[in-house]
Design an enzyme around this catalytic site. Structure first.
Site, PDB file in Angstrom:
ATOM      1  CG  ASN A   1      -7.267  -2.853  -6.207  1.00 37.29           C
ATOM      2  OD1 ASN A   1      -6.335  -3.601  -5.906  1.00 37.29           O
ATOM      3  ND2 ASN A   1      -7.682  -1.886  -5.376  1.00 37.29           N
TER       4      ASN A   1
ATOM      5  CG  ASP B   1      -2.082   0.897   1.105  1.00 36.76           C
ATOM      6  OD1 ASP B   1      -2.309   1.433   0.007  1.00 36.76           O
ATOM      7  OD2 ASP B   1      -2.788   1.086   2.106  1.00 36.76           O
TER       8      ASP B   1
HETATM    9  C1  FPP Z   1      -1.946  -0.138  -3.420  1.00 35.29           C
HETATM   10  O1  FPP Z   1      -1.435   1.183  -3.347  1.00 35.29           O
HETATM   11  C2  FPP Z   1      -1.365  -0.834  -4.544  1.00 35.29           C
HETATM   12  C3  FPP Z   1      -2.049  -1.479  -5.541  1.00 35.29           C
HETATM   13  C4  FPP Z   1      -3.522  -1.539  -5.579  1.00 35.29           C
HETATM   14  C5  FPP Z   1      -1.366  -2.108  -6.673  1.00 35.29           C
HETATM   15  C6  FPP Z   1      -0.158  -2.926  -6.327  1.00 35.29           C
HETATM   16  C7  FPP Z   1       0.498  -3.261  -7.573  1.00 35.29           C
HETATM   17  C8  FPP Z   1       1.810  -3.206  -7.802  1.00 35.29           C
HETATM   18  C9  FPP Z   1       2.840  -2.877  -6.793  1.00 35.29           C
HETATM   19  C10 FPP Z   1       2.235  -3.435  -9.200  1.00 35.29           C
HETATM   20  C11 FPP Z   1       3.019  -4.600  -9.555  1.00 35.29           C
HETATM   21  C12 FPP Z   1       2.992  -5.778  -8.697  1.00 35.29           C
HETATM   22  C13 FPP Z   1       3.649  -6.895  -9.008  1.00 35.29           C
HETATM   23  C14 FPP Z   1       3.483  -8.063  -8.136  1.00 35.29           C
HETATM   24  C15 FPP Z   1       4.509  -7.007 -10.187  1.00 35.29           C
HETATM   25  P1  FPP Z   1      -2.421   2.412  -3.597  1.00 35.29           P
HETATM   26  O2  FPP Z   1      -2.453   2.684  -5.063  1.00 35.29           O
HETATM   27  O3  FPP Z   1      -3.745   2.097  -2.991  1.00 35.29           O
HETATM   28  O4  FPP Z   1      -1.699   3.572  -2.846  1.00 35.29           O
HETATM   29  P2  FPP Z   1      -2.411   4.806  -2.119  1.00 35.29           P
HETATM   30  O5  FPP Z   1      -3.152   4.246  -0.948  1.00 35.29           O
HETATM   31  O6  FPP Z   1      -1.244   5.651  -1.720  1.00 35.29           O
HETATM   32  O7  FPP Z   1      -3.288   5.471  -3.138  1.00 35.29           O
END
Ligand code: FPP
Length: 240
Positions: free
Chosen positions: A69, A21
């Site tokens: 998501n 996150d």
């Molecule tokens: C949450 O942060 C993250 C995600 C929903 C996506 C995670 C995906 C990756 C790290 C991409 C690639 C992964 C692999 C395994 C290759 P957020 O976007 O909710 O952050 P925020 O809370 O700051 O908005």
């Protein structure tokens, strides 16, 4: 065995779950589009997986994309899917490191090319045993439990199972995590203190570790701090 920088006697969790996150906030702080945060988060994923192996962690599961998501803007969803495609090619390097790769979640909504890559990585790494890397993609804990119930209901309908025989063990055996042990430690960076539908069944007795560090900034030393914190806890599993 001394595990990397951990003191002798550290109890290393068998299965660690990671909620990646803070990618969006990491990018925003730098005035960049959110997808840049995911790109950095993917690099962290690669580093932390290798470090987990060095620490002697047997299973590491990452929450990469939840069933919720899809509600994000289409260009962000597309960017995340592109990262999966790219990293699935790179995940082949993990195969050379004797790491088994598995996926949990509902694959039916993912592109055919992604599904094909997932199946081939799983097949090619199935006999590896130095560590298991689990990627939760289009995963939701409630969805997973519903999936298990559907499988069991089908068996009842075909006369293969009596409703009275359904117990927690049977539900567990039909989750996506078949043959993966329960989660011992859930790590959530970025300051949020929620499980967000991540392995709600498997984390029933998990310890939680929260930190304000955003996922792209999370380092091997942060993983070690989480493991040390875990090692000092007294897990009772409902006993005294
Ligand atoms: C949450 O942060 C993250 C995600 C929903 C996506 C995670 C995906 C990756 C790290 C991409 C690639 C992964 C692999 C395994 C290759 P957020 O976007 O909710 O952050 P925020 O809370 O700051 O908005």
């Amino acid at each position: 065995m001394v595990k990397a920088n951990l003191p002798e006697g550290t109890r290393v969790p068998c299965h660690v779950g990671v909620i990646m996150d803070g990618n969006g906030r990491w990018a925003k702080k730098r005035g960049l589009p959110r997808k840049f945060g995911h790109r950095e988060g993917a690099k962290t994923f690669r580093e932390i997986t290798r470090h987990a192996k060095r620490l002697g962690i047997s299973y590491i599961t990452y929450y990469a994309f939840s069933t919720e998501n899809w509600k994000r803007p289409q260009d962000e969803v597309d960017a995340i899917m592109e990262l999966f495609e790219k990293y699935l090619d790179e995940v082949r390097d993990f195969i050379e490191e004797n790491i088994r790769v598995r996926f949990i979640g509902d694959r039916s909504k993912l592109s055919e090319s992604l599904q094909r890559k997932m199946a081939s990585v799983e097949e090619d790494s199935k006999n590896f045993d130095s560590m298991t890397l689990v990627l939760a993609i289009n995963y939701g804990g409630r969805d997973e439990i519903a999936h298990s119930c559907r499988v069991l209901a089908g068996k009842v309908r075909r006369g293969e199972l009596e409703p009275d025989d359904i117990d927690t063990e049977l539900i567990e055996r039909n989750l996506y995590t078949e043959e993966i042990p329960p989660v011992d430690l859930v790590i959530r960076p970025s300051g949020e203190q929620r499980l967000s539908n991540f392995m709600i069944w498997q984390a029933a007795y998990a310890e939680f570790y929260y930190t304000n560090i955003l996922w792209p900034d999370f380092k091997g030393s942060d993983l070690e701090a989480a493991v040390l914190d875990y090692s000092e806890r007294n897990r009772r599993f409902g006993g005294i």
